[in-house]
Write a protein that holds these residues in place. Structure first.
Motif, PDB file in Angstrom:
ATOM      1  N   ALA A 166      20.424 -27.407  35.144  1.00 51.88           N
ATOM      2  CA  ALA A 166      20.724 -26.008  34.841  1.00 51.88           C
ATOM      3  C   ALA A 166      19.908 -25.082  35.736  1.00 51.88           C
ATOM      4  CB  ALA A 166      20.444 -25.722  33.369  1.00 51.88           C
ATOM      5  N   GLN A 167      18.635 -25.396  35.931  1.00 52.25           N
ATOM      6  CA  GLN A 167      17.799 -24.585  36.816  1.00 52.25           C
ATOM      7  C   GLN A 167      18.345 -24.603  38.242  1.00 52.25           C
ATOM      8  OE1 GLN A 167      13.823 -26.135  36.493  1.00 52.25           O
ATOM      9  NE2 GLN A 167      13.531 -25.431  34.377  1.00 52.25           N
ATOM     10  N   PHE A 168      18.761 -25.780  38.699  1.00 51.16           N
ATOM     11  CA  PHE A 168      19.290 -25.905  40.049  1.00 51.16           C
ATOM     12  C   PHE A 168      20.542 -25.051  40.225  1.00 51.16           C
ATOM     13  CE2 PHE A 168      22.161 -27.997  43.076  1.00 51.16           C
ATOM     14  CZ  PHE A 168      21.368 -28.034  44.203  1.00 51.16           C
ATOM     15  N   LEU A 169      21.458 -25.123  39.257  1.00 46.13           N
ATOM     16  CA  LEU A 169      22.700 -24.353  39.362  1.00 46.13           C
ATOM     17  C   LEU A 169      22.429 -22.857  39.301  1.00 46.13           C
ATOM     18  CD1 LEU A 169      25.052 -26.560  37.157  1.00 46.13           C
ATOM     19  CD2 LEU A 169      24.950 -26.440  39.649  1.00 46.13           C
ATOM     20  N   ARG A 170      21.504 -22.459  38.463  1.00 45.14           N
ATOM     21  CA  ARG A 170      21.173 -21.029  38.380  1.00 45.14           C
ATOM     22  C   ARG A 170      20.535 -20.530  39.674  1.00 45.14           C
ATOM     23  NH1 ARG A 170      19.096 -22.296  32.989  1.00 45.14           N
ATOM     24  NH2 ARG A 170      16.972 -22.195  33.845  1.00 45.14           N
ATOM     25  N   ASP A 171      19.649 -21.347  40.243  1.00 43.90           N
ATOM     26  CA  ASP A 171      18.869 -20.906  41.405  1.00 43.90           C
ATOM     27  C   ASP A 171      19.591 -21.070  42.733  1.00 43.90           C
ATOM     28  OD1 ASP A 171      16.851 -20.399  39.616  1.00 43.90           O
ATOM     29  OD2 ASP A 171      15.606 -22.122  40.194  1.00 43.90           O
ATOM     30  N   TYR A 172      20.388 -22.147  42.870  1.00 43.60           N
ATOM     31  CA  TYR A 172      20.834 -22.533  44.205  1.00 43.60           C
ATOM     32  C   TYR A 172      22.346 -22.678  44.361  1.00 43.60           C
ATOM     33  CZ  TYR A 172      15.875 -23.459  44.601  1.00 43.60           C
ATOM     34  OH  TYR A 172      14.513 -23.314  44.594  1.00 43.60           O
ATOM     35  N   SER A 173      23.124 -22.526  43.310  1.00 41.25           N
ATOM     36  CA  SER A 173      24.571 -22.675  43.451  1.00 41.25           C
ATOM     37  C   SER A 173      25.191 -21.504  44.194  1.00 41.25           C
ATOM     38  CB  SER A 173      25.235 -22.816  42.079  1.00 41.25           C
ATOM     39  OG  SER A 173      25.201 -21.580  41.372  1.00 41.25           O
ATOM     40  N   GLY A 174      24.609 -20.328  44.023  1.00 43.84           N
ATOM     41  CA  GLY A 174      25.173 -19.146  44.660  1.00 43.84           C
ATOM     42  C   GLY A 174      26.404 -18.606  43.959  1.00 43.84           C
ATOM     43  N   LEU A 175      26.752 -19.154  42.781  1.00 43.21           N
ATOM     44  CA  LEU A 175      27.910 -18.686  42.021  1.00 43.21           C
ATOM     45  C   LEU A 175      27.448 -17.815  40.861  1.00 43.21           C
ATOM     46  CD1 LEU A 175      30.239 -21.813  41.771  1.00 43.21           C
ATOM     47  CD2 LEU A 175      30.496 -19.830  43.254  1.00 43.21           C
ATOM     48  N   PRO A 176      27.855 -16.551  40.800  1.00 45.99           N
ATOM     49  CA  PRO A 176      27.459 -15.684  39.684  1.00 45.99           C
ATOM     50  C   PRO A 176      27.852 -16.246  38.322  1.00 45.99           C
ATOM     51  CG  PRO A 176      28.400 -14.392  41.473  1.00 45.99           C
ATOM     52  CD  PRO A 176      28.625 -15.826  41.820  1.00 45.99           C
ATOM     53  N   ILE A 177      28.964 -16.986  38.255  1.00 49.33           N
ATOM     54  CA  ILE A 177      29.432 -17.518  36.980  1.00 49.33           C
ATOM     55  C   ILE A 177      28.468 -18.552  36.404  1.00 49.33           C
ATOM     56  CG2 ILE A 177      30.802 -19.435  37.890  1.00 49.33           C
ATOM     57  CD1 ILE A 177      32.955 -18.687  35.844  1.00 49.33           C
ATOM     58  N   LEU A 178      27.600 -19.106  37.274  1.00 53.01           N
ATOM     59  CA  LEU A 178      26.618 -20.109  36.838  1.00 53.01           C
ATOM     60  C   LEU A 178      25.217 -19.519  36.708  1.00 53.01           C
ATOM     61  CD1 LEU A 178      27.729 -23.137  39.056  1.00 53.01           C
ATOM     62  CD2 LEU A 178      28.266 -22.725  36.651  1.00 53.01           C
ATOM     63  N   ALA A 179      25.109 -18.212  36.814  1.00 57.21           N
ATOM     64  CA  ALA A 179      23.792 -17.570  36.811  1.00 57.21           C
ATOM     65  C   ALA A 179      23.056 -17.731  35.484  1.00 57.21           C
ATOM     66  CB  ALA A 179      23.936 -16.085  37.146  1.00 57.21           C
ATOM     67  N   ASN A 180      23.793 -17.962  34.404  1.00 54.29           N
ATOM     68  CA  ASN A 180      23.161 -18.077  33.083  1.00 54.29           C
ATOM     69  C   ASN A 180      23.428 -19.422  32.418  1.00 54.29           C
ATOM     70  OD1 ASN A 180      22.076 -15.353  33.010  1.00 54.29           O
ATOM     71  ND2 ASN A 180      24.206 -14.667  32.789  1.00 54.29           N
ATOM     72  N   VAL A 181      23.806 -20.429  33.207  1.00 53.84           N
ATOM     73  CA  VAL A 181      24.114 -21.734  32.624  1.00 53.84           C
ATOM     74  C   VAL A 181      22.863 -22.318  31.958  1.00 53.84           C
ATOM     75  CG1 VAL A 181      23.623 -23.019  34.736  1.00 53.84           C
ATOM     76  CG2 VAL A 181      25.209 -23.953  33.070  1.00 53.84           C
ATOM     77  N   GLN A 182      23.064 -22.955  30.810  1.00 55.26           N
ATOM     78  CA  GLN A 182      21.978 -23.548  30.038  1.00 55.26           C
ATOM     79  C   GLN A 182      22.176 -25.059  29.932  1.00 55.26           C
ATOM     80  OE1 GLN A 182      19.319 -21.717  29.073  1.00 55.26           O
ATOM     81  NE2 GLN A 182      20.347 -20.006  30.119  1.00 55.26           N
ATOM     82  N   PRO A 183      21.116 -25.804  29.636  1.00 55.73           N
ATOM     83  CA  PRO A 183      21.244 -27.263  29.538  1.00 55.73           C
ATOM     84  C   PRO A 183      22.326 -27.703  28.562  1.00 55.73           C
ATOM     85  CG  PRO A 183      18.938 -26.647  29.561  1.00 55.73           C
ATOM     86  CD  PRO A 183      19.705 -25.366  29.482  1.00 55.73           C
ATOM     87  N   GLU A 184      22.483 -26.991  27.452  1.00 58.72           N
ATOM     88  CA  GLU A 184      23.480 -27.391  26.449  1.00 58.72           C
ATOM     89  C   GLU A 184      24.912 -27.164  26.929  1.00 58.72           C
ATOM     90  OE1 GLU A 184      21.686 -23.342  25.187  1.00 58.72           O
ATOM     91  OE2 GLU A 184      20.992 -25.268  26.018  1.00 58.72           O
ATOM     92  N   ASP A 185      25.092 -26.432  28.033  1.00 58.42           N
ATOM     93  CA  ASP A 185      26.431 -26.218  28.591  1.00 58.42           C
ATOM     94  C   ASP A 185      26.872 -27.370  29.482  1.00 58.42           C
ATOM     95  OD1 ASP A 185      26.501 -23.643  27.434  1.00 58.42           O
ATOM     96  OD2 ASP A 185      25.453 -22.782  29.167  1.00 58.42           O
ATOM     97  N   ILE A 186      25.984 -28.323  29.726  1.00 58.28           N
ATOM     98  CA  ILE A 186      26.230 -29.368  30.725  1.00 58.28           C
ATOM     99  C   ILE A 186      26.511 -30.703  30.061  1.00 58.28           C
ATOM    100  CG2 ILE A 186      25.236 -30.616  32.686  1.00 58.28           C
ATOM    101  CD1 ILE A 186      23.462 -28.165  33.188  1.00 58.28           C
TER     102      ILE A 186
END
Length: 381
Positions: free
Chosen positions: A31-51
């Motif tokens: 989740a931290q990786f996707l928030r920090d490095y994906s570059g997609l605004p839709i993933l800016a607030n993704v949480q571990p429970e979403d995965i």
């Protein structure tokens, strides 16, 4: 602090090198990786429970084993209607230290596999045939830790013969490349989370990396470690242990680092990067010596192969000479035989013409060969 206890049961991370698959298999880190490095605004607030990790479902596709490290299904809510939406993340993240030039084809195989399985899981068997049906989005990511530039094609058409000519008929997609060396130490630590700390650790492969890391202020490092969940700290410790092992640090030195980190003192590792740098130089020296020894041994092997080749060539030449000598001897014996025949014909008082016909009959030689023998032996016989 979330890290309040020591874990004694993390042997799964202690023996083998910690792979990126292990790191990204942790949903907090993912989740931290996707928030920090994906570059997609839709993933800016993704949480571990979403995965949800769905990797195992795609390791066999049409009886062919695929090799991507992780496939994640991210469940997000439509901000407008509140409807759940699925996004699939494909990650090729297994400590790639060299460029993989077939990565686009690997990703394409996984994308097709995910879409086919998505349809198979739908309640309505043929719902994908409806006009309104849409396949879920897939976000392919390649995580690269190598020191060299990433020179692999970023689109599939670049891997297809006459790709520009046929580009309208080639699947059109690219992938997100996350290369650790494109981020400075300051950029990584500005995220103030564990995934960036791990990326910093995995970035350390050259002497210069250790020298630069020794200059990092250590206050934030301790805070990152102390705020990390226990399972994430286990991975950090295992990564440090793996780093120490790769550098051939002694068991005592490694234990010293691990003890300090378990106590919440991550900065101690970076304050002692000079030791790691020395060990890296030792390892590099040992590797260079090994390469020199290997090169010397290969040169010796080549000399030996050259000598063996010369010996075989000399033996073959001797065989040819012996064969030529036998052939010459046989030729001389044949000539002697023809001379004896012609001498016999003379004693029988044959004329030259009669002798010619008789020699042809007795030997089966053609007329030209017989004429040469007559010229050689008849007058001088």
């Amino acid at each position: 602090m979330k890290y309040k206890e020591e874990r004694k049961d993390s042997a799964q991370y202690q023996e083998a090198d910690v792979s990126s698959k292990s790191i990204f298999g942790n949903h907090t880190l993912c989740a931290q990786f996707l928030r920090d490095y994906s570059g997609l605004p839709i993933l800016a607030n993704v949480q571990p429970e979403d995965i949800e990790d769905v990797s195992e479902r795609y390791h066999l596709f049409q009886e062919v084993e695929l090799q991507a490290d992780t496939v994640k299904k991210i469940r997000l809510r439509d901000q407008a209607g509140g409807k759940q939406q699925d996004i699939y993340i494909i990650s090729l993240i297994e400590h790639k230290s060299a460029v993989d030039y077939d990565v686009t084809m690997q990703l394409l195989k996984y994308m097709v596999c995910i879409w086919e399985n998505y349809v198979r899981d739908l309640e309505e068997i043929r719902s994908n045939r409806h006009k309104e049906f849409l396949y879920p989005p897939i976000y392919p990511i390649v995580y690269y830790e190598g020191t060299g530039e990433w020179t692999a094609a970023r689109s599939l058409k670049e891997r297809i013969l006459l790709g520009d000519l046929f580009q309208a008929y080639i699947p059109d997609f690219t992938y997100k490349l996350v290369r650790t060396r494109e981020y400075s130490n300051e950029e990584l630590l500005s995220k103030e989370d564990a995934i960036s700390l791990l990326m910093l650790l995995n970035k350390m492969q050259q002497a210069q990396d250790f020298q630069e890391a020794s200059k990092i202020p250590t206050e934030h490092l301790d805070e990152i470690l102390q705020n990390a969940p226990v399972d994430v700290v286990d991975i950090i410790i295992a990564t440090v242990r793996s780093l120490c092992r790769r550098l051939n640090l002694t068991a005592e030195e490694t234990s010293d680092f691990i003890e300090k980190i378990r106590g919440g003192n991550m900065g101690y590792l970076f304050e002692n990067m000079e030791k790691m740098d020395i060990q890296l130089e030792r390892r590099n020296t040992a590797e260079q010596r090994k390469r020199a020894e290997d090169a010397e041994q290969e040169a010796a092997n080549q000399r030996q192969r050259a000598e063996e080749f010369e010996q075989r060539a000399e033996a073959a030449e001797k065989k040819v000479q012996a064969s030529e000598q036998r052939a010459a001897k046989a030729e001389r014996e044949k000539l002697n035989l023809y001379g004896i025949l012609l001498s016999t014909y003379k004693k029988q008082e044959m004329k030259k013409g009669e002798a010619k016909n008789q020699l042809k009959a007795d030997t089966g030689l053609n007329e030209s060969a017989v004429d040469e023998l007559l010229e050689k032996f008849w007058e001088n016989g």
